[in-house]
Scaffold this active site. Structure first.
Site, PDB file in Angstrom:
ATOM      1  N   SER A  22      17.258 -34.750 -34.400  1.00  0.00           N
ATOM      2  CA  SER A  22      17.976 -34.158 -35.764  1.00  0.00           C
ATOM      3  C   SER A  22      18.689 -34.964 -36.630  1.00  0.00           C
ATOM      4  CB  SER A  22      18.872 -32.895 -35.157  1.00  0.00           C
ATOM      5  OG  SER A  22      19.266 -32.079 -36.193  1.00  0.00           O
ATOM      6  N   GLY A  24      20.791 -35.996 -39.538  1.00  0.00           N
ATOM      7  CA  GLY A  24      21.731 -35.233 -40.154  1.00  0.00           C
ATOM      8  C   GLY A  24      22.736 -34.579 -39.198  1.00  0.00           C
ATOM      9  N   ASN A  25      22.511 -34.574 -37.880  1.00  0.00           N
ATOM     10  CA  ASN A  25      23.412 -34.159 -36.977  1.00  0.00           C
ATOM     11  C   ASN A  25      23.816 -35.261 -36.112  1.00  0.00           C
ATOM     12  OD1 ASN A  25      24.513 -33.165 -34.337  1.00  0.00           O
ATOM     13  ND2 ASN A  25      23.124 -31.418 -34.146  1.00  0.00           N
ATOM     14  N   VAL A  26      25.251 -35.512 -36.504  1.00  0.00           N
ATOM     15  CA  VAL A  26      25.669 -36.952 -36.075  1.00  0.00           C
ATOM     16  C   VAL A  26      25.837 -36.906 -34.499  1.00  0.00           C
ATOM     17  CG1 VAL A  26      27.787 -38.647 -36.224  1.00  0.00           C
ATOM     18  CG2 VAL A  26      27.206 -36.897 -38.218  1.00  0.00           C
ATOM     19  N   SER A  28      24.196 -35.444 -32.360  1.00  0.00           N
ATOM     20  CA  SER A  28      22.658 -35.706 -31.647  1.00  0.00           C
ATOM     21  C   SER A  28      22.243 -36.994 -31.724  1.00  0.00           C
ATOM     22  CB  SER A  28      21.767 -34.613 -32.300  1.00  0.00           C
ATOM     23  OG  SER A  28      20.456 -34.993 -31.953  1.00  0.00           O
ATOM     24  N   GLU A 174      17.502 -21.452 -41.785  1.00  0.00           N
ATOM     25  CA  GLU A 174      18.470 -21.837 -40.585  1.00  0.00           C
ATOM     26  C   GLU A 174      18.901 -20.923 -39.752  1.00  0.00           C
ATOM     27  OE1 GLU A 174      18.155 -25.289 -39.352  1.00  0.00           O
ATOM     28  OE2 GLU A 174      16.489 -25.387 -40.733  1.00  0.00           O
ATOM     29  N   ARG A 214      19.211 -27.918 -45.575  1.00  0.00           N
ATOM     30  CA  ARG A 214      18.035 -27.206 -44.453  1.00  0.00           C
ATOM     31  C   ARG A 214      17.874 -25.721 -45.044  1.00  0.00           C
ATOM     32  NH1 ARG A 214      19.350 -29.339 -38.352  1.00  0.00           N
ATOM     33  NH2 ARG A 214      19.837 -31.326 -38.793  1.00  0.00           N
ATOM     34  N   HIS A 250      24.914 -27.644 -41.057  1.00  0.00           N
ATOM     35  CA  HIS A 250      24.935 -26.248 -41.114  1.00  0.00           C
ATOM     36  C   HIS A 250      26.421 -25.593 -41.665  1.00  0.00           C
ATOM     37  CE1 HIS A 250      21.560 -25.915 -38.016  1.00  0.00           C
ATOM     38  NE2 HIS A 250      21.238 -25.795 -39.348  1.00  0.00           N
ATOM     39  N   ASP A 252      28.238 -23.395 -40.184  1.00  0.00           N
ATOM     40  CA  ASP A 252      29.017 -23.035 -39.169  1.00  0.00           C
ATOM     41  C   ASP A 252      29.470 -24.556 -38.684  1.00  0.00           C
ATOM     42  OD1 ASP A 252      26.780 -24.419 -37.489  1.00  0.00           O
ATOM     43  OD2 ASP A 252      26.458 -22.461 -36.582  1.00  0.00           O
ATOM     44  N   ASN A 365      24.596 -32.977 -27.427  1.00  0.00           N
ATOM     45  CA  ASN A 365      23.461 -32.958 -28.086  1.00  0.00           C
ATOM     46  C   ASN A 365      23.502 -32.322 -29.437  1.00  0.00           C
ATOM     47  OD1 ASN A 365      20.549 -33.430 -27.869  1.00  0.00           O
ATOM     48  ND2 ASN A 365      20.061 -31.637 -26.658  1.00  0.00           N
ATOM     49  N   CYS A 371      27.104 -22.706 -32.065  1.00  0.00           N
ATOM     50  CA  CYS A 371      26.007 -22.806 -32.008  1.00  0.00           C
ATOM     51  C   CYS A 371      24.986 -22.121 -30.896  1.00  0.00           C
ATOM     52  CB  CYS A 371      25.484 -24.419 -31.680  1.00  0.00           C
ATOM     53  SG  CYS A 371      25.714 -25.201 -33.163  1.00  0.00           S
TER      54      CYS A 371
END
Length: 446
Positions: A22, A24-26, A28, A174, A214, A250, A252, A365, A371
């Protein structure tokens, strides 16, 4: 109208792994290709569900999706027996194999957008499964998500489960990770709040430069139309593109709402003042007063918010009307966040209590407490009309713990995705799960 908010938590699947897919998801990306512990991940999630149910919150389980996704692999040219498919994919395209084994469906905040019956034109609860088309590993989740939602919410008199939006960039969706509902009470008419990262048909609109946005405005508007929402009680706002580029993939990750409370970072929105004012005016129309809880960057820098997932926490209404914030342990391990939380609780604000959980496997993750759950507001009649086998009870908890301990490995490394035995184990686990949850035919694993 009497109604309760049910939190449908994603049950972590038996192939839980860290593939770092993913962008953009640091979090992860930071743990890419490290060893995971599926058994521990599932037990951590179940412990959270059990504890919240014991505290009186309505809690349910969202079953995991089938993995590996052989249909995806075969569509991309890998043929032969299942073992042949896995071996060739591992040899020629290990990233695609990792996509087929993605653990991301555990984050059910991305499964769908939900509008309760108090908000919709036809008085039914509406669901739209998210197409998640920004990432290959998530882009086919909507097929099973729609199937699962229709299995649980199959009563057409009470529920509508829409098809996902067209899986093209203009309608990147999303799910509830970019959607929040505000109301004086769960059963009251509310205001639905959609946050988007970019505008497809307006190239002059602000957009991030480093990481992808996204959610599109066009997707949010389409869902509002599908769900029959009142435009006067629907608010659209743009994410701050600068914080997307800091890992806020996101909304959230930077803001959470519940009841009439918005808990947010000052840098969450492109137009903070305009967004808060729009929510305040819309809530006034349903006789509710917005209570914003603003966190300044001087108190908690964006980097600390992302590292700790402070805002990716669950904000829950207690029986006494006050609120509890469900946070991961990482919030206590970050000095700035822990200091902020110490000052917030007991300060006279709406958030009265902190509830901490060890969700380390999920956090590594890239997903925190918020989430893991999809919020579904249901009246008593609607709750009675849905499939009851997924409601968390002590009996179900005990059965699921025994199921996890029977079927889940305690370690998966990247090379294990090529092991045909892992695929066999996953299929056997899900077959038994359909019996536990009383959902025959839930999966089509052909």
């Amino acid at each position: 109208m009497n109604a309760r908010e049910y939190n449908f938590d994603g049950l972590v699947g038996p192939s839980h792994n860290y593939a770092g897919l993913s962008f953009g998801n640091v979090a992860s990306f930071n743990n890419v290709r490290s060893a995971s512990n599926p058994r521990q991940a599932a037990l951590q999630g179940l412990a959270k569900m059990r504890e919240l149910a014991a505290r009186g919150y309505a809690q349910a389980v969202m079953p995991p999706q089938g993995r590996p996704n052989f249909r995806l692999l075969r569509r991309l040219g890998f043929s032969g027996t299942d073992a042949d498919v896995l071996a060739r994919a591992w040899r020629e395209a290990p990233v695609i194999l990792a996509c087929a084994y993605s653990a991301a469906p555990m984050w059910t905040a991305n499964a769908a957008t939900v509008s309760p019956s108090a908000d919709t034109l036809d008085g039914r609860v509406h669901f739209t499964a998210a197409n998640l088309n920004n990432k290959l590993h998530r882009s086919e989740e909507y097929v099973q998500a729609t199937r699962t939602l229709r299995a649980i919410f199959g009563n057409g008199d009470r529920f509508v489960v829409h098809d996902a939006l067209p899986p093209v960039p203009a309608f990147g969706d999303e799910g509830a990770a970019n959607h929040t509902r505000f109301a004086a009470g769960h059963g009251a008419a509310g205001v639905e709040f959609f946050v988007y990262g970019r505008v497809e048909f307006d190239p002059s609109a602000p957009a991030p430069k480093k990481y992808p946005a996204r959610q599109t405005l066009e997707a949010s508007q389409a869902i509002a139309r599908l769900h029959g929402l009142d435009p006067a009680r629907t608010v659209f706002a743009s994410q701050n593109p600068d914080v997307i580029d800091q890992g806020v993939f996101h909304n959230d990750v930077i803001a959470v709402g519940n009841g009439n409370v918005l808990f947010y970072h000052e840098q969450a929105f492109a137009d903070e003042a305009g967004t808060v004012d729009a929510l305040r005016r819309a809530l006034a129309g349903v006789e509710a007063d917005l209570v914003p809880v603003r966190v300044a960057g001087s108190q908690v820098p964006v980097a600390d918010a992302v590292a700790s997932y402070l805002f990716n926490s669950q904000l829950l209404t207690r029986a006494d009307g006050r609120m509890a914030l469900v946070v991961p342990h990482e919030c206590r391990e970050n000095a700035a966040v822990s200091s902020y939380l110490n000052g917030m609780v007991g300060s006279g604000g709406p958030i009265e209590e902190l509830v901490e959980f060890d969700l380390r496997q999920s956090m590594r993750n890239g997903g925190g407490p918020a989430c893991l759950r999809l919020r579904v507001v249901l009246t008593e009649e609607e709750a009675a009309a849905m499939h009851g086998g997924v409601i968390m009870t002590e009996t179900l908890y005990a059965r699921l713990v025994a199921w996890v301990e029977k079927h889940y490995r305690d370690r998966i490394e990247p090379k294990d995705l090529a092991d045909p035995q892992l695929a066999i184990e996953c299929a056997a686990a899900l077959e038994e799960l359909t019996r536990i949850l009383e959902l025959p035919g839930l999966y089509d694993l052909s």
